[in-house]
Design an enzyme around this catalytic site. Structure first.
Site, PDB file in Angstrom:
ATOM      1  N   GLU A  28     -52.255 -92.995 -57.427  1.00  0.00           N
ATOM      2  CA  GLU A  28     -51.055 -93.668 -56.926  1.00  0.00           C
ATOM      3  C   GLU A  28     -50.057 -92.691 -56.315  1.00  0.00           C
ATOM      4  OE1 GLU A  28     -48.920 -96.115 -55.461  1.00  0.00           O
ATOM      5  OE2 GLU A  28     -50.060 -97.271 -56.928  1.00  0.00           O
ATOM      6  N   GLY A  34     -35.224 -77.733 -51.356  1.00  0.00           N
ATOM      7  CA  GLY A  34     -36.535 -77.931 -51.966  1.00  0.00           C
ATOM      8  C   GLY A  34     -37.343 -79.049 -51.359  1.00  0.00           C
ATOM      9  N   ASP A  39     -49.177 -83.985 -42.999  1.00  0.00           N
ATOM     10  CA  ASP A  39     -49.006 -84.591 -44.325  1.00  0.00           C
ATOM     11  C   ASP A  39     -49.113 -86.116 -44.221  1.00  0.00           C
ATOM     12  OD1 ASP A  39     -47.931 -84.549 -47.229  1.00  0.00           O
ATOM     13  OD2 ASP A  39     -46.488 -85.835 -46.194  1.00  0.00           O
ATOM     14  N   LYS A  94     -51.935 -89.210 -45.581  1.00  0.00           N
ATOM     15  CA  LYS A  94     -51.509 -90.421 -46.273  1.00  0.00           C
ATOM     16  C   LYS A  94     -51.985 -91.672 -45.550  1.00  0.00           C
ATOM     17  CE  LYS A  94     -47.522 -88.145 -48.372  1.00  0.00           C
ATOM     18  NZ  LYS A  94     -46.045 -87.998 -48.410  1.00  0.00           N
TER      19      LYS A  94
END
Length: 359
Positions: free
Chosen positions: A158, A215, A229, A233
């Site tokens: 998940e 961050g 990225d 997904k």
């Protein structure tokens, strides 16, 4: 039902899981789950093993001390070693004192390693696996699910798409009965943050540096701002929805660096905004078109609800029309919650199987 966990990687995500396990013990017991950590391994920190359960007080103290050495000092029954290489980890995930492997290591997104080897070996050894790593799921989902099915265990992931926001679970549970013909989403908080800061007047370079300080972005932010990225997904979502078997070459990918600061600010003055959007659509003949690209969204578009590092995804369905889910797409505790929710599903299966066997 006791579930013995091996935490592979002990950075922020698995530390967050450790904290959730301490605070959510009563909630887990409602589902008949008694979770116990029997092993922790990390390339930087070493490995600790106690088949009877690692002392949680010592582990918490080590986290608070900054984990400057191996996570635990030796206490009765605990083995502490500096050995955390691939061979040692593969041996660990196959151990008889492990029921569930929680994989959260730093992984090469191009190869899925070392997480792919960790997951494959654990599943082949009859262990349930939870991972937050995009690489192995995007690149080898079909293979890993096949191994899991063959050995009667579960593979849960998940946290690979929108951190703790349950989007994969929407597919498997709440949207059952609907046909999902497509989706589009803002699935990367870093690029979203950068676009928002540029729209507010900052330069690209300044916005990226601020994301790194906060961050949100790595030292090398290429995977975020160039779209790779999100590409992973989109592959995970499409493959989970339709068994599409998409690979990288099937998902065209363009990041946000080709946009000009003027374009981004102009859109804001007109009430809209530029967003990096990952999408896929399935035609009636089964053909799937998938892409990652910056899009100028008009005022009132549902995906504009995702600001800063928030993520959002819209599903096109035959019964409900457009269904949009918005929530955190990153964060230590948020991603750890995704693991916790996966652990509950595994626990429910284990309890149900044991009840059936006893009947």
């Amino acid at each position: 039902m006791e579930l013995r966990l091996a935490l592979i990687g002990f950075g922020g995500v698995n530390q967050g899981l450790f904290e959730l396990l301490l605070t959510k013990q009563d909630d887990l017991r409602k589902y008949g789950i008694d979770a116990k950590i029997t092993a922790v391994t990390d390339l930087r920190l070493g490995t600790v093993i106690n088949p009877a359960g690692i002392d949680t007080g010592a582990l918490r103290a080590s986290i608070q001390a900054g984990l400057s050495s191996v996570p635990l000092e030796a206490d009765p029954g605990t083995t502490v070693t500096p050995d955390a290489d691939l061979d040692a980890t593969l041996k660990l995930v196959a151990s008889d004192f492990v029921d569930v492997v929680v994989e959260a290591t730093f992984t090469d997104p191009q190869t899925g390693e070392p997480a792919l080897s960790h997951c494959r070996t654990a599943l082949e050894s009859g262990k349930h696996v939870i991972t937050t790593n995009k690489g192995p799921i995007a690149l080898a989902q079909k293979e890993l699910v096949s191994i899991a099915n063959r050995h009667g265990v579960l593979l849960k992931y998940e946290g690979t798409v929108m951190s703790g926001t349950p989007v994969l679970r929407q597919i498997s549970t709440t949207l059952r009965g609907c046909e999902v013909t497509g989706f589009s989403g803002i699935l990367n908080g870093t690029s979203n943050f950068v676009l928002g800061e540029v729209a507010a007047g900052k330069t690209f370079d300044t916005a990226i540096k601020e994301a790194q300080v906060l961050g949100y972005a790595e030292a090398n932010p290429a995977a975020d701002i160039e779209g790779s990225d999100v590409q992973l997904k989109v592959m995970i979502m499409a493959n989970a929805l339709w068994g599409a078997g998409l690979c990288r070459d099937d998902v065209s990918c363009q990041g946000i660096t080709r946009l000009t600061e003027h374009e981004i600010r102009r859109a804001m003055t007109e009430g809209g905004a530029w967003r990096l959007v990952g999408s896929a659509r399935r035609s009636p003949d089964g053909t799937i078109v998938a892409s990652v690209e910056p899009k100028e969204l008009p005022a009132g578009h549902p995906l504009l609800a995702a600001t800063g590092v928030t993520n959002a995804i819209s599903f096109d369905t035959d019964v409900l029309g457009l269904v949009t889910v918005t929530g955190p797409g990153a964060g230590r505790v948020e991603t750890a919650f995704a693991i916790l929710s996966d652990l509950i599903e595994i626990g429910e299966k284990v309890v149900a199987d044991a009840t059936e066997a006893a009947a």
